[in-house]
Scaffold this motif. Structure first.
Motif, PDB file in Angstrom:
ATOM      1  N   THR A   1       0.829  -1.202   0.000  1.00 51.93           N
ATOM      2  CA  THR A   1       0.000   0.000   0.000  1.00 51.93           C
ATOM      3  C   THR A   1       0.866   1.255   0.000  1.00 51.93           C
ATOM      4  OG1 THR A   1      -1.717  -1.200   1.191  1.00 51.93           O
ATOM      5  CG2 THR A   1      -1.833   1.201   1.239  1.00 51.93           C
ATOM      6  N   LEU A   2       1.961   1.242   0.726  1.00 50.11           N
ATOM      7  CA  LEU A   2       2.871   2.390   0.727  1.00 50.11           C
ATOM      8  C   LEU A   2       3.552   2.566  -0.629  1.00 50.11           C
ATOM      9  CD1 LEU A   2       4.383   1.963   4.263  1.00 50.11           C
ATOM     10  CD2 LEU A   2       3.048   3.901   3.445  1.00 50.11           C
ATOM     11  N   VAL A   3       3.840   1.467  -1.307  1.00 48.44           N
ATOM     12  CA  VAL A   3       4.404   1.570  -2.661  1.00 48.44           C
ATOM     13  C   VAL A   3       3.386   2.205  -3.601  1.00 48.44           C
ATOM     14  CG1 VAL A   3       5.188   0.215  -4.627  1.00 48.44           C
ATOM     15  CG2 VAL A   3       6.053  -0.293  -2.359  1.00 48.44           C
ATOM     16  N   ILE A   4       2.120   1.819  -3.456  1.00 43.30           N
ATOM     17  CA  ILE A   4       1.061   2.422  -4.277  1.00 43.30           C
ATOM     18  C   ILE A   4       0.990   3.928  -4.029  1.00 43.30           C
ATOM     19  CG2 ILE A   4      -1.444   2.503  -4.613  1.00 43.30           C
ATOM     20  CD1 ILE A   4      -1.366  -0.538  -3.841  1.00 43.30           C
ATOM     21  N   LEU A   5       1.043   4.316  -2.766  1.00 45.36           N
ATOM     22  CA  LEU A   5       1.039   5.735  -2.421  1.00 45.36           C
ATOM     23  C   LEU A   5       2.265   6.442  -2.983  1.00 45.36           C
ATOM     24  CD1 LEU A   5      -0.405   7.981  -0.903  1.00 45.36           C
ATOM     25  CD2 LEU A   5       0.849   7.288   1.130  1.00 45.36           C
ATOM     26  N   GLY A   6       3.420   5.778  -2.935  1.00 47.66           N
ATOM     27  CA  GLY A   6       4.637   6.360  -3.497  1.00 47.66           C
ATOM     28  C   GLY A   6       4.554   6.556  -5.004  1.00 47.66           C
ATOM     29  N   ILE A   7       3.955   5.584  -5.694  1.00 44.62           N
ATOM     30  CA  ILE A   7       3.775   5.731  -7.146  1.00 44.62           C
ATOM     31  C   ILE A   7       2.870   6.915  -7.451  1.00 44.62           C
ATOM     32  CG2 ILE A   7       2.780   4.640  -9.196  1.00 44.62           C
ATOM     33  CD1 ILE A   7       3.687   1.935  -8.019  1.00 44.62           C
ATOM     34  N   ALA A   8       1.789   7.037  -6.697  1.00 46.75           N
ATOM     35  CA  ALA A   8       0.873   8.162  -6.914  1.00 46.75           C
ATOM     36  C   ALA A   8       1.547   9.502  -6.597  1.00 46.75           C
ATOM     37  CB  ALA A   8      -0.384   7.977  -6.078  1.00 46.75           C
ATOM     38  N   LEU A   9       2.318   9.555  -5.523  1.00 52.45           N
ATOM     39  CA  LEU A   9       3.039  10.790  -5.188  1.00 52.45           C
ATOM     40  C   LEU A   9       4.059  11.150  -6.260  1.00 52.45           C
ATOM     41  CD1 LEU A   9       3.738  10.511  -1.356  1.00 52.45           C
ATOM     42  CD2 LEU A   9       2.504  12.329  -2.521  1.00 52.45           C
TER      43      LEU A   9
ATOM     44  N   ASP B   1      -2.920   5.161 -13.097  1.00 50.87           N
ATOM     45  CA  ASP B   1      -3.288   3.869 -13.667  1.00 50.87           C
ATOM     46  C   ASP B   1      -2.325   2.779 -13.209  1.00 50.87           C
ATOM     47  OD1 ASP B   1      -5.319   5.142 -15.040  1.00 50.87           O
ATOM     48  OD2 ASP B   1      -4.114   5.409 -16.864  1.00 50.87           O
ATOM     49  N   ILE B   2      -1.057   3.085 -13.164  1.00 49.51           N
ATOM     50  CA  ILE B   2      -0.061   2.121 -12.702  1.00 49.51           C
ATOM     51  C   ILE B   2      -0.301   1.797 -11.229  1.00 49.51           C
ATOM     52  CG2 ILE B   2       2.402   1.751 -12.307  1.00 49.51           C
ATOM     53  CD1 ILE B   2       2.868   3.615 -14.745  1.00 49.51           C
ATOM     54  N   ALA B   3      -0.617   2.814 -10.434  1.00 48.55           N
ATOM     55  CA  ALA B   3      -0.880   2.592  -9.014  1.00 48.55           C
ATOM     56  C   ALA B   3      -2.127   1.725  -8.815  1.00 48.55           C
ATOM     57  CB  ALA B   3      -1.031   3.925  -8.288  1.00 48.55           C
ATOM     58  N   LEU B   4      -3.165   1.952  -9.617  1.00 52.50           N
ATOM     59  CA  LEU B   4      -4.372   1.134  -9.516  1.00 52.50           C
ATOM     60  C   LEU B   4      -4.102  -0.314  -9.896  1.00 52.50           C
ATOM     61  CD1 LEU B   4      -7.106   3.522 -10.919  1.00 52.50           C
ATOM     62  CD2 LEU B   4      -6.912   2.641  -8.602  1.00 52.50           C
ATOM     63  N   LEU B   5      -3.322  -0.537 -10.928  1.00 54.16           N
ATOM     64  CA  LEU B   5      -2.972  -1.895 -11.322  1.00 54.16           C
ATOM     65  C   LEU B   5      -2.182  -2.585 -10.209  1.00 54.16           C
ATOM     66  CD1 LEU B   5      -2.838  -4.119 -13.479  1.00 54.16           C
ATOM     67  CD2 LEU B   5      -0.728  -3.057 -14.270  1.00 54.16           C
ATOM     68  N   TYR B   6      -1.244  -1.890  -9.619  1.00 53.73           N
ATOM     69  CA  TYR B   6      -0.468  -2.463  -8.531  1.00 53.73           C
ATOM     70  C   TYR B   6      -1.353  -2.738  -7.316  1.00 53.73           C
ATOM     71  CZ  TYR B   6       3.462  -3.471  -5.538  1.00 53.73           C
ATOM     72  OH  TYR B   6       4.327  -4.100  -4.694  1.00 53.73           O
ATOM     73  N   ALA B   7      -2.356  -1.899  -7.081  1.00 52.73           N
ATOM     74  CA  ALA B   7      -3.276  -2.121  -5.966  1.00 52.73           C
ATOM     75  C   ALA B   7      -4.080  -3.401  -6.182  1.00 52.73           C
ATOM     76  CB  ALA B   7      -4.215  -0.925  -5.810  1.00 52.73           C
ATOM     77  N   ILE B   8      -4.518  -3.639  -7.399  1.00 51.33           N
ATOM     78  CA  ILE B   8      -5.258  -4.863  -7.697  1.00 51.33           C
ATOM     79  C   ILE B   8      -4.366  -6.082  -7.495  1.00 51.33           C
ATOM     80  CG2 ILE B   8      -6.371  -6.166  -9.561  1.00 51.33           C
ATOM     81  CD1 ILE B   8      -7.352  -3.429 -10.620  1.00 51.33           C
ATOM     82  N   LEU B   9      -3.127  -6.017  -7.966  1.00 53.98           N
ATOM     83  CA  LEU B   9      -2.200  -7.130  -7.788  1.00 53.98           C
ATOM     84  C   LEU B   9      -1.888  -7.359  -6.306  1.00 53.98           C
ATOM     85  CD1 LEU B   9       0.290  -6.543 -10.722  1.00 53.98           C
ATOM     86  CD2 LEU B   9      -1.430  -8.335 -10.518  1.00 53.98           C
ATOM     87  N   ASN B  10      -1.744  -6.304  -5.552  1.00 51.97           N
ATOM     88  CA  ASN B  10      -1.492  -6.413  -4.118  1.00 51.97           C
ATOM     89  C   ASN B  10      -2.672  -7.081  -3.417  1.00 51.97           C
ATOM     90  OD1 ASN B  10      -0.151  -6.012  -1.665  1.00 51.97           O
ATOM     91  ND2 ASN B  10      -1.009  -3.982  -1.401  1.00 51.97           N
TER      92      ASN B  10
END
Length: 92
Positions: free
Chosen positions: A39-47, A59-68
């Motif tokens: 979740t912190l990686v997702i936040l880092g990608i968005a930041l 979009d990349i953060a959302l894809l990573y969230a689904i995989l997580n």
């Protein structure tokens, strides 16, 4: 200034998650810590996307969230049942 504070807060939380992953007394604690790190990686990608003014990073953060999400459930299913699939013995 606010971005530096946000990135620093993410880094501190990431270190805390890594410590919990290494020292967690149970496997469940470790899975939750890895999920929090994801979740912190997702936040880092968005930041990063916000700082670089690149909205496609969302979009990349959302894809990573689904995989997580899927990965966490897969690991928890392995811990609870011992496998990911059905244990049918006959071939169909």
């Amino acid at each position: 200034m606010m971005m530096i504070v946000a990135i620093t807060a993410c880094a501190v939380c990431l270190v805390m998650g890594l410590v919990r992953t290494a020292l967690g007394p149970t496997a469940f604690d470790r899975v939750l810590a890895v999920n929090a790190i994801g979740t912190l990686v997702i936040l880092g990608i968005a930041l990063h996307g916000f700082i670089m003014e690149r909205p496609e990073f969302v979009d990349i953060a959302l894809l990573y969230a689904i995989l997580n999400f899927i990965g966490t459930f897969a690991v928890l299913k392995i811990f609870s049942t011992g496998s990911l699939g059905d244990h049918s013995t006959g071939a169909k």
